[in-house]
Write a protein that holds these residues in place. Sequence first.
Motif, PDB file in Angstrom:
ATOM      1  N   ARG A 171     -10.408   0.086   8.534  1.00  0.00           N
ATOM      2  CA  ARG A 171     -11.100  -1.083   7.996  1.00  0.00           C
ATOM      3  C   ARG A 171     -10.252  -1.768   6.914  1.00  0.00           C
ATOM      4  N   TYR A 172      -9.622  -0.950   6.061  1.00  0.00           N
ATOM      5  CA  TYR A 172      -8.849  -1.539   4.968  1.00  0.00           C
ATOM      6  C   TYR A 172      -7.601  -2.251   5.489  1.00  0.00           C
ATOM      7  N   PHE A 173      -6.947  -1.670   6.471  1.00  0.00           N
ATOM      8  CA  PHE A 173      -5.795  -2.359   7.061  1.00  0.00           C
ATOM      9  C   PHE A 173      -6.220  -3.707   7.653  1.00  0.00           C
ATOM     10  N   LYS A 174      -7.357  -3.725   8.333  1.00  0.00           N
ATOM     11  CA  LYS A 174      -7.855  -4.980   8.908  1.00  0.00           C
ATOM     12  C   LYS A 174      -8.188  -5.979   7.795  1.00  0.00           C
ATOM     13  N   TYR A 175      -8.833  -5.496   6.745  1.00  0.00           N
ATOM     14  CA  TYR A 175      -9.162  -6.336   5.595  1.00  0.00           C
ATOM     15  C   TYR A 175      -7.894  -6.920   4.980  1.00  0.00           C
ATOM     16  N   ILE A 226      -8.944  -3.367  -4.794  1.00  0.00           N
ATOM     17  CA  ILE A 226      -7.738  -3.427  -3.960  1.00  0.00           C
ATOM     18  C   ILE A 226      -6.656  -2.499  -4.510  1.00  0.00           C
ATOM     19  N   GLU A 227      -6.503  -2.471  -5.820  1.00  0.00           N
ATOM     20  CA  GLU A 227      -5.516  -1.569  -6.425  1.00  0.00           C
ATOM     21  C   GLU A 227      -5.831  -0.117  -6.095  1.00  0.00           C
ATOM     22  N   ALA A 228      -7.111   0.234  -6.120  1.00  0.00           N
ATOM     23  CA  ALA A 228      -7.518   1.607  -5.799  1.00  0.00           C
ATOM     24  C   ALA A 228      -7.221   1.937  -4.338  1.00  0.00           C
ATOM     25  N   MET A 229      -7.559   1.035  -3.441  1.00  0.00           N
ATOM     26  CA  MET A 229      -7.335   1.285  -2.021  1.00  0.00           C
ATOM     27  C   MET A 229      -5.848   1.301  -1.686  1.00  0.00           C
ATOM     28  N   ASP A 230      -5.071   0.502  -2.389  1.00  0.00           N
ATOM     29  CA  ASP A 230      -3.617   0.491  -2.178  1.00  0.00           C
ATOM     30  C   ASP A 230      -2.962   1.771  -2.687  1.00  0.00           C
ATOM     31  N   ASP A 231      -3.657   2.479  -3.553  1.00  0.00           N
ATOM     32  CA  ASP A 231      -3.137   3.727  -4.099  1.00  0.00           C
ATOM     33  C   ASP A 231      -3.618   4.898  -3.259  1.00  0.00           C
ATOM     34  N   MET A 280       0.836  -1.194   0.000  1.00  0.00           N
ATOM     35  CA  MET A 280       0.000   0.000   0.000  1.00  0.00           C
ATOM     36  C   MET A 280       0.871   1.244   0.000  1.00  0.00           C
ATOM     37  N   LYS A 281       0.476   2.226  -0.805  1.00  0.00           N
ATOM     38  CA  LYS A 281       1.181   3.505  -0.815  1.00  0.00           C
ATOM     39  C   LYS A 281       0.318   4.580  -0.161  1.00  0.00           C
ATOM     40  N   ILE A 282       0.961   5.385   0.659  1.00  0.00           N
ATOM     41  CA  ILE A 282       0.282   6.464   1.384  1.00  0.00           C
ATOM     42  C   ILE A 282       0.980   7.776   1.058  1.00  0.00           C
ATOM     43  N   TYR A 283       0.167   8.817   0.821  1.00  0.00           N
ATOM     44  CA  TYR A 283       0.750  10.148   0.651  1.00  0.00           C
ATOM     45  C   TYR A 283       1.115  10.677   2.031  1.00  0.00           C
ATOM     46  N   ASN A 284       2.397  10.836   2.262  1.00  0.00           N
ATOM     47  CA  ASN A 284       2.906  11.274   3.560  1.00  0.00           C
ATOM     48  C   ASN A 284       3.019  12.796   3.559  1.00  0.00           C
ATOM     49  N   SER A 285       2.208  13.459   4.359  1.00  0.00           N
ATOM     50  CA  SER A 285       2.223  14.923   4.404  1.00  0.00           C
ATOM     51  C   SER A 285       3.563  15.467   4.898  1.00  0.00           C
TER      52      SER A 285
END
Length: 465
Positions: A51-55, A355-360, A1-6
């Motif tokens: 929720r997504y991390f748990k999923y 999943i690809e969308a949520m990982d982005d 998963m990629k997260i935009y880090n502020s």
Amino acid sequence: MKIYNSLTNRKEEFVPIEEGKVRIYVCGPTVYNFFHIGNARPFVVFDTLRRYFKYSGYDVKFVQNFTDVDDKIINRAREEGITAPEVSEKYIKEYFDDAEALNVIKADVHPKVSEHIPEIIEFVQTLIDKGYAYEADGDVYYSPRKFEGYGKLSGQNVDDLESGARIAVGEVKKDPLDFALWKARKTDDEIAWESPWGMGRPGWHIECSAMSKKHLGDTIDIHAGGQDLKFPHHENEIAQSEACNGVPFANYWMHNGYITVDGEKMSKSLGNFFTVRDIREEFSGDFIRFFLLSGQYRHPINFSDTEMKSVKTGYDRIATGIETLEFLTKSGSEGMTDVEKATLEGLEKYKTAFIEAMDDDLNTAAAISSIFEMISEINVAVKDGASKEFAAAALERIHELADVLGVFKKEEEDALGADIQALIDERQEARKAKNFARADEIRDMLAAQGITLKDTPQGVQVIRN
């Protein structure tokens, strides 16, 4: 998963501190009123992150605080003629009412400022001992200039900040940039606690640093909140926490975008201030949540009649598709056909897209699109009916993804009242007797009660509006 880090202003691969575990702190409400639609966005967005991390198989510890000690609470207590704790407890209860309507899961810990005074005092004393803070007439102030890197989250430097800084009446701080860690009691009706510096109460910024440290440790995986908190609140949290603990405070910072109302900033003075409680009078909590997730969380959302109606069209399309499948699980044919089995296999591509969308960077807008496309394909497959088995399997695939977003929650089935069922039965008899006038009359009577009847080859489908 990629997260935009502020903190770094770029998307980064998420790597947890401890494999398989995620520690998240989200800034919660100041409990002096009902929360508004702007407050609701971070509550919904970061509940979805959890929720997504748990999923995805992570063990998540999720902390969201209640600010129950604040000037706004004290002022509201004076207005209502009750104590500050009574105000905060009242609106904490109201928070849970609205949050439950939005299907926001309770945090693992909901710490309150009032329950963490010893930890806050200890934290402040450590900052004094380390030379980052000082006492002045019962107040304690933090000196940002002494913290190297102040402004790294918001991208501001001390010199630029200095030009806009002021010392308010009654403050005795040494530098306009300094901010309060502890406030001395000014009047007898202010809530206060005994401290090494006299009777007083915590400043705003210190609470999250102390509560995050207690419940999640010195360094956490993700700290999140609204964009409006980036400066000064989150900037000050970093300065306090890293000065006190000597290690990075959070590895990833996530901030959701603003909500405008008809293109303008929400404001009581403009008369465009809407609480979730207000909006729930017209829209369901489930739809409000869907609306808040209809845009990618970092982008602004415009709250307007036009936008709501546009999003409602898509929401209703998915809801109708789910209702049709629920109907077919009871009235469909027996035994899944080979064509239905092939259709089910083909639905896997939508799960992959989801999943690809949520990982982005938690792109819920694209994730919703994948559910919408799945529903569209299913609708084609069931337009002339379907087997019970296919309907149940298709429904399970939709709910698997919808549950991650916290929308279209499966409700316990309510039995139709005897009077309603009697009308439905009478309408069927009227249709058989070709008494279409009476059949239409009954249909209109039920529609007025929020019940739509849809005649299908499999029987009458009852849809609650």
